[in-house]
Design a protein around this motif. Structure first.
Motif, PDB file in Angstrom:
ATOM      1  N   TYR A 142       0.912  -1.110  -0.204  1.00 24.52           N
ATOM      2  CA  TYR A 142       0.118  -0.042  -0.046  1.00 24.52           C
ATOM      3  C   TYR A 142       0.858   1.314  -0.131  1.00 24.52           C
ATOM      4  N   VAL A 143       0.391   2.339  -0.630  1.00 20.85           N
ATOM      5  CA  VAL A 143       0.904   3.572  -0.469  1.00 20.85           C
ATOM      6  C   VAL A 143      -0.101   4.628  -0.004  1.00 20.85           C
ATOM      7  N   VAL A 200      -3.409  12.686  -0.691  1.00 23.92           N
ATOM      8  CA  VAL A 200      -4.499  12.019  -1.407  1.00 23.92           C
ATOM      9  C   VAL A 200      -4.295  12.080  -2.921  1.00 23.92           C
ATOM     10  N   PRO A 201      -4.012  13.411  -3.667  1.00 21.77           N
ATOM     11  CA  PRO A 201      -3.903  13.435  -5.163  1.00 21.77           C
ATOM     12  C   PRO A 201      -2.546  12.574  -5.395  1.00 21.77           C
ATOM     13  N   ILE A 202      -1.634  12.755  -4.518  1.00 23.95           N
ATOM     14  CA  ILE A 202      -0.478  11.828  -4.975  1.00 23.95           C
ATOM     15  C   ILE A 202      -0.589  10.427  -4.960  1.00 23.95           C
ATOM     16  N   THR A 203      -1.357  10.018  -3.867  1.00 23.46           N
ATOM     17  CA  THR A 203      -1.681   8.518  -3.943  1.00 23.46           C
ATOM     18  C   THR A 203      -2.370   8.053  -4.945  1.00 23.46           C
ATOM     19  N   GLY A 204      -3.346   8.786  -5.534  1.00 26.62           N
ATOM     20  CA  GLY A 204      -4.321   8.450  -6.415  1.00 26.62           C
ATOM     21  C   GLY A 204      -3.406   8.164  -7.752  1.00 26.62           C
ATOM     22  N   GLY A 205      -2.697   9.130  -7.965  1.00 26.63           N
ATOM     23  CA  GLY A 205      -1.952   9.127  -9.218  1.00 26.63           C
ATOM     24  C   GLY A 205      -0.820   7.846  -9.317  1.00 26.63           C
ATOM     25  N   ILE A 225      -0.312  -1.225  -6.823  1.00 26.29           N
ATOM     26  CA  ILE A 225      -0.054  -0.982  -5.288  1.00 26.29           C
ATOM     27  C   ILE A 225      -1.399  -0.188  -4.988  1.00 26.29           C
ATOM     28  N   ARG A 226      -1.896  -0.682  -3.907  1.00 27.98           N
ATOM     29  CA  ARG A 226      -3.222  -0.228  -3.260  1.00 27.98           C
ATOM     30  C   ARG A 226      -2.976   1.191  -2.476  1.00 27.98           C
ATOM     31  N   GLY A 227      -4.004   1.996  -2.399  1.00 27.48           N
ATOM     32  CA  GLY A 227      -3.830   3.171  -1.553  1.00 27.48           C
ATOM     33  C   GLY A 227      -4.502   3.525  -0.454  1.00 27.48           C
ATOM     34  N   GLU A 264      -8.563   5.659   5.576  1.00 24.02           N
ATOM     35  CA  GLU A 264      -9.508   5.564   4.781  1.00 24.02           C
ATOM     36  C   GLU A 264      -9.014   4.914   3.300  1.00 24.02           C
ATOM     37  N   GLY A 265     -10.147   4.149   2.628  1.00 26.56           N
ATOM     38  CA  GLY A 265      -9.464   3.670   1.409  1.00 26.56           C
ATOM     39  C   GLY A 265      -9.652   2.101   1.371  1.00 26.56           C
ATOM     40  N   LEU A 266      -9.887   1.615   2.555  1.00 28.13           N
ATOM     41  CA  LEU A 266      -9.797   0.122   2.643  1.00 28.13           C
ATOM     42  C   LEU A 266     -11.435  -0.258   2.588  1.00 28.13           C
ATOM     43  N   THR A 267     -11.513  -1.738   2.222  1.00 28.33           N
ATOM     44  CA  THR A 267     -12.838  -2.024   2.142  1.00 28.33           C
ATOM     45  C   THR A 267     -12.931  -2.845   3.536  1.00 28.33           C
ATOM     46  N   LYS A 268     -14.202  -3.187   3.900  1.00 27.10           N
ATOM     47  CA  LYS A 268     -14.469  -3.912   5.132  1.00 27.10           C
ATOM     48  C   LYS A 268     -13.769  -5.080   5.438  1.00 27.10           C
TER      49      LYS A 268
END
Length: 193
Positions: free
Chosen positions: A71-72, A80-85, A97-99, A116-120
């Motif tokens: 993960y990153v 946030v925008p860095i991770t998405g890119g 790589i997940r964020g 935030e950003g992870l599923t259950k």
């Protein structure tokens, strides 16, 4: 799919030009650390510029692609925008790589999560993660994200910043035994003025 993005001295210089034109300036400001400074980096105009966003993703992905991260992510808002890119590019490069991102405070409603950003069904527990940051001053902001991730059971393997203000972050992370690197240092922009 290609195995790694193309980064060159020319693309690094182009990203520096964009940062200098869109995100660097002089003026008295108070930093997140509480210190005052006569120069600043407001990276949002670069991170949200089409070319700037693309170059950031390519250079950061090149810096982390072989680190073995699951993960990153990092502290809201800058990460946030860095991770998405980086996540998008990692998929395109065949090395997904997940964020995630870490809130400064848990929401007062909903799931009330800090991370935030992870599923259950997903967790950072036992995962290798890289913390990304737009601008690093003392290192304290990124360390808040590190602490939240460690509390979730993650192994923080690296912190990468777009710009290190050279205000003690390198020494701070060394004292915490956390590897740290930056794409640029403040002196590279100060020397242009």
């Amino acid at each position: 799919m290609p195995s790694s993005p193309t980064v060159s001295a020319a693309s690094r210089a182009r990203l520096a030009d964009i940062i200098f034109a869109r995100s660097f300036g002089y003026g008295k400001i108070t930093l997140a650390s509480g210190k005052e400074s006569n120069f600043y980096f407001d990276m949002k105009p670069t991170m949200l510029d089409p070319e700037g966003a693309s170059l950031i993703a390519h250079h950061l992905f090149a810096a982390i692609a072989d680190a073995g991260a699951d993960y990153v992510g990092g502290l809201e808002m800058g990460a946030v925008p860095i991770t998405g890119g980086v996540c998008q590019l990692s998929f395109e490069m065949g090395k997904p790589i997940r964020g995630f991102f870490v809130r400064k405070q848990a929401k007062g409603h909903g799931a009330k999560k800090l991370v935030e950003g992870l599923t259950k069904t997903e967790s950072l527990s036992g995962k290798k993660i890289i913390i990304v940051e737009d601008v690093t001053t003392s290192g304290e902001s990124a360390y808040k994200a590190i602490e939240s991730c460690r509390e979730a059971g993650a192994d923080v393997i690296l912190v990468v910043s777009l710009v290190d203000r050279q205000d003690g972050a390198e020494e701070f992370f060394l004292s915490k035994n956390v590897p740290f690197k930056s794409l640029y240092q403040a002196s590279e922009f100060l020397s242009r003025s």
